[in-house]
Design a protein around this motif. Structure first.
Motif, short mmCIF file in Angstrom:
data_model
loop_
_atom_site.label_atom_id
_atom_site.label_comp_id
_atom_site.label_asym_id
_atom_site.label_seq_id
_atom_site.Cartn_x
_atom_site.Cartn_y
_atom_site.Cartn_z
N ASP A 194 -9.07 4.57 4.52
CA ASP A 194 -9.20 4.26 3.07
C ASP A 194 -10.08 2.97 2.74
O ASP A 194 -10.31 2.10 3.42
CB ASP A 194 -7.75 3.62 2.83
CG ASP A 194 -7.34 3.51 1.07
OD1 ASP A 194 -8.48 3.34 0.53
OD2 ASP A 194 -6.17 3.60 0.73
N HIS A 228 -3.38 9.60 1.32
CA HIS A 228 -2.59 8.30 1.78
C HIS A 228 -1.76 8.59 3.04
O HIS A 228 -1.71 8.22 4.05
CB HIS A 228 -1.65 7.49 0.88
CG HIS A 228 -2.56 6.72 0.11
ND1 HIS A 228 -2.98 7.13 -0.99
CD2 HIS A 228 -3.08 5.43 0.23
CE1 HIS A 228 -4.13 5.95 -1.45
NE2 HIS A 228 -3.88 4.91 -0.60
N HIS A 240 -7.86 -2.35 -2.01
CA HIS A 240 -6.36 -2.70 -1.77
C HIS A 240 -5.85 -2.51 -0.51
O HIS A 240 -5.00 -2.67 0.16
CB HIS A 240 -5.48 -1.87 -2.95
CG HIS A 240 -5.28 -0.33 -2.58
ND1 HIS A 240 -5.81 0.46 -3.58
CD2 HIS A 240 -5.15 0.52 -1.62
CE1 HIS A 240 -5.50 1.55 -3.23
NE2 HIS A 240 -5.61 1.85 -1.81
N TRP A 280 -12.97 7.13 0.62
CA TRP A 280 -12.45 7.58 2.09
C TRP A 280 -13.54 7.74 2.95
O TRP A 280 -14.44 8.79 2.66
CB TRP A 280 -11.56 8.71 1.83
CG TRP A 280 -10.56 8.53 0.88
CD1 TRP A 280 -10.27 8.62 -0.32
CD2 TRP A 280 -9.12 7.97 1.23
NE1 TRP A 280 -9.08 8.08 -1.08
CE2 TRP A 280 -8.47 7.80 0.08
CE3 TRP A 280 -8.45 7.40 2.33
CZ2 TRP A 280 -6.91 7.41 -0.20
CZ3 TRP A 280 -7.22 7.16 2.55
CH2 TRP A 280 -6.47 7.02 1.12
N HIS A 296 0.87 -1.32 -0.06
CA HIS A 296 -0.04 0.07 -0.03
C HIS A 296 1.02 1.14 0.07
O HIS A 296 0.56 2.13 -0.71
CB HIS A 296 -1.08 0.06 1.35
CG HIS A 296 -2.21 0.76 1.15
ND1 HIS A 296 -3.11 0.74 1.89
CD2 HIS A 296 -2.48 1.64 0.03
CE1 HIS A 296 -4.15 1.68 1.49
NE2 HIS A 296 -3.55 2.25 0.56
#
Ligand code: MN3
Length: 212
Positions: free
Chosen positions: A159, A77, A163, A125, A26
Motif C-alpha cells: 500500500d 487491503h 495512511h 499500490w 488501517h
C-alpha cells in the motif's frame, strides 16, 4: 454483504516496520470503511453479487467509479494483509529461480520494487505480478488493481497511500518500502500465487459474502 476479514496474524505481528496502532487504524477503520461503503452502494442498487472479483470487473467495465473504488480497495487491503507475515522467510523453489532469471536476484528485485513505489506519484499500490511464468513490477493508481488486466496475476502488493506508513515512517516512503521488502513479504503466499499464474491451483480470492 461483504465481510471485513480478520487479519491473518495479530495486530502487533508486523512491528516495528508497521505498528500495532497503524494496523488497528488501517484495518479497523480504513479497510472497514471501504467494505461498509461498498455494502451500502450494493444495497441501494438492489444487488447481491456472488463474489467481489465480479463486482470489481463489472464496475470497471460499466465505469461505476464509486463502486469500483470501494470494491477494489476492499480487495486490495485483504490482499495486502495476506502479502505480509511477521515470520518472513526468503523465497524458495520456482519463485526464487524466476526472481533470479527475471531480475538477477532478490536485491535487484528489491531495488526495482522500491524505485517503482517511490516514483509512483500520490496514492496507489506497488505490485509484483506474474504473466504466466514471467515476473514484473508495476504500480497502479488510487484503488486500481490487476483484476482488470488480462493475463496478470498479482503475487504481492504494498500500500502506497500515506495512511499505510505515515504514523511509523512519516514522509519516508523509501525507508518504509525497504523495510517492508526486507522484513514483511510473505514469499510463501507469493509462491502460491505464482503457481496459480501458471495454472497450478487457485489464486487468492476475497472471502465470499454472507447473507445480511
Ligand atoms: Mn490502505
Amino acid at each position: 454483504m461483504f465481510v471485513l476479514p480478520d487479519l491473518p496474524y495479530a495486530y502487533d505481528a508486523l512491528t516495528p516496520v508497521i505498528s500495532d496502532r497503524t494496523m488497528h487504524i488501517h484495518h479497523d477503520k480504513h479497510h472497514a470503511k471501504y467494505v461498509d461503503t461498498l455494502n451500502q452502494l450494493l444495497k441501494d442498487a438492489g444487488e447481491k453479487p456472488a463474489d467481489l472479483e465480479t463486482v470489481i470487473r463489472k464496475a470497471a467495465a460499466e465505469k461505476k467509479a464509486k463502486v469500483f473504488n470501494n470494491a477494489a480497495q476492499a480487495w486490495n487491503h485483504d490482499f495486502f494483509w495476506n502479502s505480509m507475515t511477521g515470520a518472513a522467510k526468503p523465497p524458495g523453489g520456482d519463485l526464487a529461480s524466476a526472481i533470479e532469471r527475471d531480475f538477477g536476484g532478490l536485491e535487484k528485485l528489491k531495488s526495482q520494487f522500491v524505485d517503482e513505489g517511490v516514483g509512483h506519484f500520490a496514492s496507489g499500490w506497488v505490485w509484483i505480478a506474474a504473466n504466466g511464468a514471467s515476473l514484473k513490477v508495476l504500480s497502479t493508481h488510487d484503488g486500481a488493481n490487476l483484476l482488470t488486466e488480462d493475463g496478470l496475476t498479482p503475487l504481492i502488493v504494498c500500500d502506497l497511500w500515506e495512511h499505510a506508513y505515515y504514523l511509523d515512517h512519516q514522509q519516508d516512503r523509501k525507508g518504509f518500502l525497504e523495510a517492508w521488502f526486507d522484513k514483511l513479504v510473505d514469499w510463501e503466499f507469493a509462491a502460491v500465487q505464482y503457481a496459480a499464474a501458471q495454472g497450478k491451483g487457485q489464486p487468492y480470492r476475497y472471502p465470499a459474502p454472507k447473507a445480511a
